[in-house]
Design a protein around this motif. Structure first.
Motif, PDB file in Angstrom:
ATOM      1  N   ALA A 172    -123.017 -14.911 -39.758  1.00  0.00           N
ATOM      2  CA  ALA A 172    -123.645 -15.165 -38.462  1.00  0.00           C
ATOM      3  C   ALA A 172    -122.679 -14.896 -37.312  1.00  0.00           C
ATOM      4  O   ALA A 172    -123.062 -14.324 -36.275  1.00  0.00           O
ATOM      5  CB  ALA A 172    -124.144 -16.609 -38.402  1.00  0.00           C
ATOM      6  N   ILE A 173    -121.415 -15.270 -37.490  1.00  0.00           N
ATOM      7  CA  ILE A 173    -120.411 -15.024 -36.456  1.00  0.00           C
ATOM      8  C   ILE A 173    -120.197 -13.517 -36.263  1.00  0.00           C
ATOM      9  O   ILE A 173    -120.135 -13.014 -35.138  1.00  0.00           O
ATOM     10  CB  ILE A 173    -119.089 -15.725 -36.831  1.00  0.00           C
ATOM     11  N   PHE A 174    -120.095 -12.788 -37.374  1.00  0.00           N
ATOM     12  CA  PHE A 174    -119.902 -11.337 -37.291  1.00  0.00           C
ATOM     13  C   PHE A 174    -121.088 -10.663 -36.605  1.00  0.00           C
ATOM     14  O   PHE A 174    -120.921  -9.737 -35.803  1.00  0.00           O
ATOM     15  CB  PHE A 174    -119.701 -10.743 -38.686  1.00  0.00           C
ATOM     16  N   GLU A 175    -122.302 -11.122 -36.919  1.00  0.00           N
ATOM     17  CA  GLU A 175    -123.476 -10.538 -36.295  1.00  0.00           C
ATOM     18  C   GLU A 175    -123.537 -10.867 -34.807  1.00  0.00           C
ATOM     19  O   GLU A 175    -123.989 -10.063 -33.992  1.00  0.00           O
ATOM     20  CB  GLU A 175    -124.749 -11.030 -37.000  1.00  0.00           C
ATOM     21  N   LEU A 176    -123.082 -12.068 -34.441  1.00  0.00           N
ATOM     22  CA  LEU A 176    -123.029 -12.431 -33.028  1.00  0.00           C
ATOM     23  C   LEU A 176    -122.043 -11.541 -32.285  1.00  0.00           C
ATOM     24  O   LEU A 176    -122.309 -11.081 -31.166  1.00  0.00           O
ATOM     25  CB  LEU A 176    -122.637 -13.907 -32.886  1.00  0.00           C
ATOM     26  N   ILE A 177    -120.894 -11.273 -32.908  1.00  0.00           N
ATOM     27  CA  ILE A 177    -119.916 -10.368 -32.306  1.00  0.00           C
ATOM     28  C   ILE A 177    -120.512  -8.969 -32.155  1.00  0.00           C
ATOM     29  O   ILE A 177    -120.327  -8.298 -31.133  1.00  0.00           O
ATOM     30  CB  ILE A 177    -118.629 -10.326 -33.164  1.00  0.00           C
ATOM     31  N   ARG A 178    -121.241  -8.518 -33.170  1.00  0.00           N
ATOM     32  CA  ARG A 178    -121.868  -7.207 -33.105  1.00  0.00           C
ATOM     33  C   ARG A 178    -122.862  -7.150 -31.946  1.00  0.00           C
ATOM     34  O   ARG A 178    -122.936  -6.171 -31.202  1.00  0.00           O
ATOM     35  CB  ARG A 178    -122.585  -6.897 -34.421  1.00  0.00           C
ATOM     36  N   PHE A 179    -123.661  -8.220 -31.793  1.00  0.00           N
ATOM     37  CA  PHE A 179    -124.678  -8.257 -30.753  1.00  0.00           C
ATOM     38  C   PHE A 179    -124.056  -8.291 -29.356  1.00  0.00           C
ATOM     39  O   PHE A 179    -124.502  -7.608 -28.443  1.00  0.00           O
ATOM     40  CB  PHE A 179    -125.580  -9.477 -30.958  1.00  0.00           C
ATOM     41  N   LEU A 180    -122.991  -9.096 -29.202  1.00  0.00           N
ATOM     42  CA  LEU A 180    -122.397  -9.280 -27.878  1.00  0.00           C
ATOM     43  C   LEU A 180    -121.468  -8.135 -27.489  1.00  0.00           C
ATOM     44  O   LEU A 180    -121.436  -7.719 -26.318  1.00  0.00           O
ATOM     45  CB  LEU A 180    -121.643 -10.601 -27.822  1.00  0.00           C
TER      46      LEU A 180
END
Length: 613
Positions: A172-180
């Motif tokens: 979830a953290i990695f996907e948040l970084i990808r999104f932001l």
């Protein structure tokens, strides 16, 4: 103004991650120090698994599966050996030497011990179940075994649950970084993270949580945990076991009164019920005397309520085996019946009657024995099915004593039976036992397929060579495939493409008065498609035409309908209408019903623009 304690307090997520990392590190350290041999085996297991994820396997698929099985078996055997040595007070050097020796023997036996006779799931399951049992063979007592097993189960479940939550949070953290920030890991990196988590981190964490004490009884266990187990036994498990017993006895009474034979699934239902009852008997050991009234009643009747269901299952499975022979499923139903009967038999021996260690050991030993030898699952199934195939289809060669299997003149029902028997042999890895009864050419082709191809391909060689085409088996129960592997398509003389199209069955209301199919309207210069029985209807610029599918689909290889979607490239169908128009389809998905009707087709279509003017 915030206090120092508030400003200095780390975020909750960081505290949680820190606690997990510390706990994981401690668990891994404990595992490495206490179980170094198993840790090495799981490290190699993880490396090999990651190699598979990277699609860089260095051995055949079959050998690869057995390599993983050997590494896991070596790890499980070494853990059991270490715990057995610790429980008996052996020195650290002696216990590790024993663990290493047992691991080498178990791993080598699984990998090189004869693939046809070793049923891998049974052997690995037996080694896993032996882990909590090993420290209490000929020592300790039932109550100590119960407590150790409880804490082992809780520790392993918590370990893998913690790993799951951690990798989900990390993802979830990695996907948040990808999104932001539009920077992130690829899908292959995620596959390696999850693979490593569950093949290395999870097992290390679980080994770190295995109990060190072998002398604790239920009275020393955590009161809240034991109370939760007692509640589960008293008000969930015991009532379910008794209610199921009532239903099975009513079904047995119906058979006795009406005279109907047991349903085909009754054997598996009874075995699952027997496993549930025996597991409850072992798990409820500390609560049987002082539990709720249903638990106390279960303690008195658990053995008698198994007798009628076992007789019912024995009768039903006996009929199936007499008519159709052994399969792996039927073998393990018989094995389950035997294990339950032996557990019931020891209730007649006062010294063993209440010993849950013996109740646990019986199915574990039988499961291990089923993995090898002439009594094993593979050998029994092979001998049973080969004998029936030779009896039903064997022909003595003129001028020779040899018997060869031939199917000329066999009816459809007989061929269906042969397909079923060949499938049972393939499931048990005994298809090679059929070679002495085959013609020379087919014998050589089957030998080559068994040596270098998948089990499905070898089965296809046998069935095709004996005149029992696999495609008709699949079609008899409906079939489908999805092809996702990238590939190159030769478009020949076609000059237009309609990509990503889908066609479904036309309903009666969608037919035009003249009986012709009306395709759903598409935009001008945009070809649309639909299915009408066994024909594909294509429409473009007000012009419609239909193309027969049956012959084209019949030419598709049977293996396509069982292959993994990622391993299959889109097959090409060349269609021609009675008008002379032609289409070339690169099919991504196809669903065919029992009667041969195609109900869903997804594809890329190629056509000539001049044909539709």
């Amino acid at each position: 103004m915030q206090s120092k304690t508030e400003t200095d307090r780390p975020p909750r997520l960081r505290r949680w991650a820190g606690r997990f990392a510390g706990s994981a590190a401690k668990g891994a350290e404990t595992a490495l120090l206490r179980f170094p041999v198993a840790s090495l085996a799981f490290l190699l297991f993880s490396v090999v698994s990651n190699v598979a994820v990277a699609d860089a396997a260095f051995v055949s698929e079959r050998a690869f599966i057995w390599l993983l099985g050997a590494l896991y078996g070596a790890a499980a055997a070494s853990i059991a050996a270490t715990l057995a040595a610790e429980a008996r007070g052996w020195s650290r050097i002696a216990s590790q030497a024993l663990a290493f020796g047992v691991a080498v023997v178990a791993g080598a036996a699984i990998y090189w011990g004869g693939r046809a006779d070793n049923h891998l799931p049974a052997l690995t399951a037996a080694l896993t179940l032996a882990i909590p049992l090993a420290p209490f063979v000929a020592r300790g007592g039932p109550s100590r075994f119960w407590t150790f097993t409880l804490w082992t189960s809780v520790g392993v479940m918590l370990a893998f649950l913690s790993v799951l939550l951690f990798v989900l949070g990390l993802s979830a953290i990695f996907e948040l970084i990808r999104f932001l920030f539009e920077v992130g890991l690829g899908s292959e990196a995620y596959e390696h993270i999850y693979t490593t988590a569950f093949t290395l981190v999870g097992p290390l964490f679980a080994m770190g949580r295995l109990p060190r004490s072998f002398e604790d009884g239920p009275e020393l266990a955590d009161e809240r945990l034991v109370g939760g187990v007692r509640l589960l036994v008293d008000w969930v498990a015991a009532p379910l076991a008794l209610a199921t017993a009532v239903l099975l006895h009513l079904y047995a009474a119906k058979i006795a009164i009406v005279g109907v034979l047991p349903k085909n699934e009754i054997g598996r239902i009874v075995i699952f019920y027997a496993l549930f009852v025996l597991s409850l008997r072992v798990g409820a050991e500390p609560f049987l005397a002082g539990g709720a009234w249903l638990t106390r009643w279960f303690a008195k009747v658990w053995a008698p309520i198994l007798i009628v269901p076992l007789a019912l299952a024995s009768y039903g499975i006996g009929l199936r085996i007499a008519a159709e022979g052994f399969t792996l499923q039927r073998y393990y139903v018989v094995l389950g019946i035997l294990a339950t009967v032996l557990v019931l038999a020891i209730q007649l021996v006062p010294r063993l009657a209440r010993d849950i260690r013996v109740m646990t050991a019986i199915p574990v030993v039988l499961l291990a024995l089923s993995a090898f030898g002439p009594w094993g699952a593979s050998s029994v199934v092979g001998a049973s099915q080969i004998a029936r195939i030779v009896e039903e289809f064997g022909v003595r060669v003129p001028g020779d004593e040899a018997i060869v299997v031939r199917t000329s003149g066999s009816d459809k029902a007989s061929l269906q039976q042969l397909r079923s028997r060949l499938s049972a042999l393939s499931d048990a890895d005994r298809l090679g036992d059929l070679r002495p009864y085959l013609d020379a050419d087919l014998r050589e082709r089957l030998q080559a397929a068994l040596r270098s191809q998948t089990s499905w391909q070898a089965l296809q060689v046998a069935t095709d060579g004996l005149g029992a085409d696999l495609s008709s088996v699949s079609r008899a129960r409906g079939r489908s495939f999805v092809a996702l592997k990238s590939g190159t398509i030769d478009i020949g003389g076609f000059d237009r493409a309609a990509l990503g199209r889908s066609a479904t069955t036309i309903r009666q209301s969608e037919r035009m008065p003249g009986g012709e199919a009306s395709s759903s309207a598409g935009a001008e210069d945009d070809m649309s498609f639909s299915l009408d029985g066994d024909r594909l209807v294509a429409s473009l610029n007000g012009v419609s035409d239909s193309f027969a599918l049956t012959d084209a689909i019949a030419k598709l290889p049977a293996g396509l309908f069982s292959a993994a979607r990622v391993d299959s490239a889109k097959p090409v169908l060349d269609l021609k209408a009675s008008s002379g128009r032609t289409l070339r389809l690169a099919v991504q998905r196809l669903v065919e019903e029992e009667d041969g009707r195609v109900t869903l087709l997804q594809f890329d279509a190629f056509y000539k623009a001049a044909d539709w003017r």
